[in-house]
Design an enzyme around this catalytic site. Structure first.
Site, PDB file in Angstrom:
ATOM      1  N   HIS A   1       0.831  -1.198   0.000  1.00  0.00           N
ATOM      2  CA  HIS A   1       0.000   0.000   0.000  1.00  0.00           C
ATOM      3  C   HIS A   1       0.868   1.252   0.000  1.00  0.00           C
ATOM      4  O   HIS A   1       1.901   1.311   0.666  1.00  0.00           O
ATOM      5  CB  HIS A   1      -0.934   0.014   1.210  1.00  0.00           C
ATOM      6  CG  HIS A   1      -2.123   0.900   1.004  1.00  0.00           C
ATOM      7  ND1 HIS A   1      -2.065   2.259   1.192  1.00  0.00           N
ATOM      8  CD2 HIS A   1      -3.388   0.618   0.593  1.00  0.00           C
ATOM      9  CE1 HIS A   1      -3.258   2.791   0.919  1.00  0.00           C
ATOM     10  NE2 HIS A   1      -4.070   1.816   0.550  1.00  0.00           N
ATOM     11  N   HIS A   2       0.411   2.250  -0.768  1.00  0.00           N
ATOM     12  CA  HIS A   2       1.194   3.479  -0.914  1.00  0.00           C
ATOM     13  C   HIS A   2       1.316   4.243   0.402  1.00  0.00           C
ATOM     14  O   HIS A   2       2.224   5.072   0.570  1.00  0.00           O
ATOM     15  CB  HIS A   2       0.554   4.381  -1.971  1.00  0.00           C
ATOM     16  CG  HIS A   2       1.549   5.057  -2.858  1.00  0.00           C
ATOM     17  ND1 HIS A   2       2.727   5.605  -2.380  1.00  0.00           N
ATOM     18  CD2 HIS A   2       1.565   5.295  -4.192  1.00  0.00           C
ATOM     19  CE1 HIS A   2       3.408   6.145  -3.383  1.00  0.00           C
ATOM     20  NE2 HIS A   2       2.723   5.962  -4.486  1.00  0.00           N
ATOM     21  N   SER A   3       0.444   3.984   1.353  1.00  0.00           N
ATOM     22  CA  SER A   3       0.580   4.639   2.653  1.00  0.00           C
ATOM     23  C   SER A   3       1.841   4.190   3.372  1.00  0.00           C
ATOM     24  O   SER A   3       2.342   4.891   4.258  1.00  0.00           O
ATOM     25  CB  SER A   3      -0.639   4.335   3.532  1.00  0.00           C
ATOM     26  OG  SER A   3      -0.769   2.943   3.748  1.00  0.00           O
TER      27      SER A   3
END
Length: 475
Positions: free
Chosen positions: A138-140
């Site tokens: 996930h880009h988070s």
């Protein structure tokens, strides 16, 4: 417990059932180099050992209804490799299209937010006995640099290299966060925002007048909302299509040296040339230039906390220029202007303003934006995202298996349903494409245009060198 930065958290807030904000990577492996032979069980066992030693693979999101600030990362006390590493077989004959179709299906599924936000799918049954691995992060939790660093800790320069020394942090596991601590910390963070906003506002006021002044002097990068509309600039669905190709770095360097430009200029020109061919074949080539959003790492210059340390640069792709050599030179000149303008805006601009992101506001706004199909009602912000990721110029081995190809693929967004990522590895340039299936239904035709685009540039480079030689040695 570690609180997410505003930019990291924004990737959670902006995610919907159709706008999935994870980063995908397709790795092609030659399992014959694996010491003592390949097996899925051995690969999973080794991955489990390394994942347990690396906090980035074990942390998960924790939040509370009483938390007024961004969520926090906590160690998952119930971490189980079986929830993250999966095995699947590709349909016969196991060629690139079958692999890409399976990769697209995996990319179309959201990650489970109750667990650490990553998965790996080991794909067997490829032609020639090869194996592939599809990673989802996930880009988070990752940007281009941190994602590459995490994967690099699973790689080595030799197939039988010893496991790298990774600090064992399992003794520091805290499991779930204390909700009172989370709420109090969130309250303090939320209360300080007006002060932070007041401090930032004076420096932000000159940005728009400064941009206008630069544009008048010809020193500005393209402005948002000035890109022409194409078929892949609309409201996206949750379906993803994937395609990929491989280019010779030696040819790219031939072009770079002949024209005196940078590798990134050649990469952007390859993307532009392939897009021009793709759109021309469909009768959709706009009269004006396409505009790419190019992520720029600011890890070396940003002192802000958080995982995602990036800014964004808008770049003219000059798809309105027919001649490939002229297109390359125009892109190189425009990139100098865009880079200087981006630096003038400041390395931490995006990180600083993202601190004010709100889950309720951002989430509701994005759902409304998608539901009303607003991406099709306002001018196009940018046409696509293009990333260039430098990799090592030597062979790499993933848990003992030699890497034959590594194709990173970033997320796609409402209004920009296509992303192209180029990564150098050994003597090749690996091009990964991901798109909303409905907006770019024939992605292989775009991928197959890249070799032709490079061939055009190499031919132009040889002609340029030949002309230079003739001028230098007159008869």
């Amino acid at each position: 417990m570690e609180r997410l930065s505003g930019l990291d958290a924004s990737f959670l807030y902006l995610e919907t059932s159709t706008q999935l904000l994870h980063v995908v990577g397709l790795i092609e492996l030659d399992p014959s180099t694996t010491p003592d032979g390949y097996s899925f069980e051995k690969l999973k066992a080794e991955l489990a050992i390394r994942a347990r030693m690396m906090p980035g693979f074990r942390r998960k999101i924790h939040d509370s209804r009483f938390n007024l600030d961004h969520p926090v990362w906590v160690d998952d006390p119930d971490f189980d490799i079986d929830r993250h590493c999966h095995r699947i077989a590709v349909p016969a004959p196991g060629g690139r299209k079958e692999v890409a179709e399976l990769c697209g299906h995996i990319a179309s599924q959201p990650l489970d937010r109750s667990r650490p936000l990553w998965e790996m799918w080991v794909i067997e049954g490829l032609e020639d006995g090869r194996v592939a691995v599809v990673s989802k992060m996930h880009h988070s939790g990752v940007d281009g640099v941190t994602g590459a660093n995490m994967i690099s800790q699973l790689c080595s320069l030799e197939p039988d290299a010893a496991r790298p020394e990774i600090a064992d942090t399992r003794g520091n596991e805290t499991g779930g966060a204390n909700n009172m601590e989370l709420a109090l910390g969130g309250l303090l963070g939320f209360a300080s925002r007006p002060v932070q906003f007041a401090k930032m506002l004076p420096s932000a006021m000159p940005l728009l007048p400064g941009w206008i002044g630069r544009a008048r002097r010809g020193e500005a990068m393209p402005a948002p909302f000035t890109a022409p509309r194409t078929s892949f600039n609309g409201t996206i669905t949750g379906h993803r299509s994937v395609a990929f190709t491989k280019l010779a770095i030696a040819d790219v360097k031939t072009v770079k040296n002949a024209f005196g430009v940078k590798v990134n200029d050649v990469v952007l020109t390859l993307v532009a040339s392939a897009l021009r061919m793709y759109l021309e074949d469909r009768g959709e080539l706009p009269d004006s230039s396409l505009v790419a959003m190019v992520p720029v790492s600011v890890h070396a210059t940003s002192d802000r906390p958080g995982t995602n340390k990036v800014s964004g640069m808008f770049s003219q792709l000059r798809t309105d220029i027919e001649d490939p050599a002229e297109r390359l030179q125009a892109i190189a000149e425009a990139n100098v202007v865009s880079k200087l303008h981006n630096e003038a805006l400041g390395a931490t601009l995006l990180q600083d303003w993202a601190q004010f992101a709100s889950p309720a506001t951002f989430g509701a706004a994005m759902r409304l934006y998608a539901g009303l199909r607003l991406a099709e009602r306002h001018p196009v912000i940018h046409n696509l995202v293009v990333s260039n990721v430098p990799g090592p110029p030597v062979p790499l081995y993933f848990l003992g298996a030699r890497i034959d190809g590594m194709y990173p693929m970033g997320p796609v967004f409402h209004g920009a349903g296509l992303t192209a990522t180029v990564m150098s590895l050994e003597d090749k340039l690996d091009v990964g494409l991901i798109a909303c299936s409905e907006l770019a239904p024939d992605l292989w035709s775009l991928a197959d245009a890249f070799p032709e685009a490079l061939e055009e540039l190499v031919k132009a480079a040889h002609e340029r060198e030949q002309t230079s030689t003739q001028v230098a040695t007159p008869s």
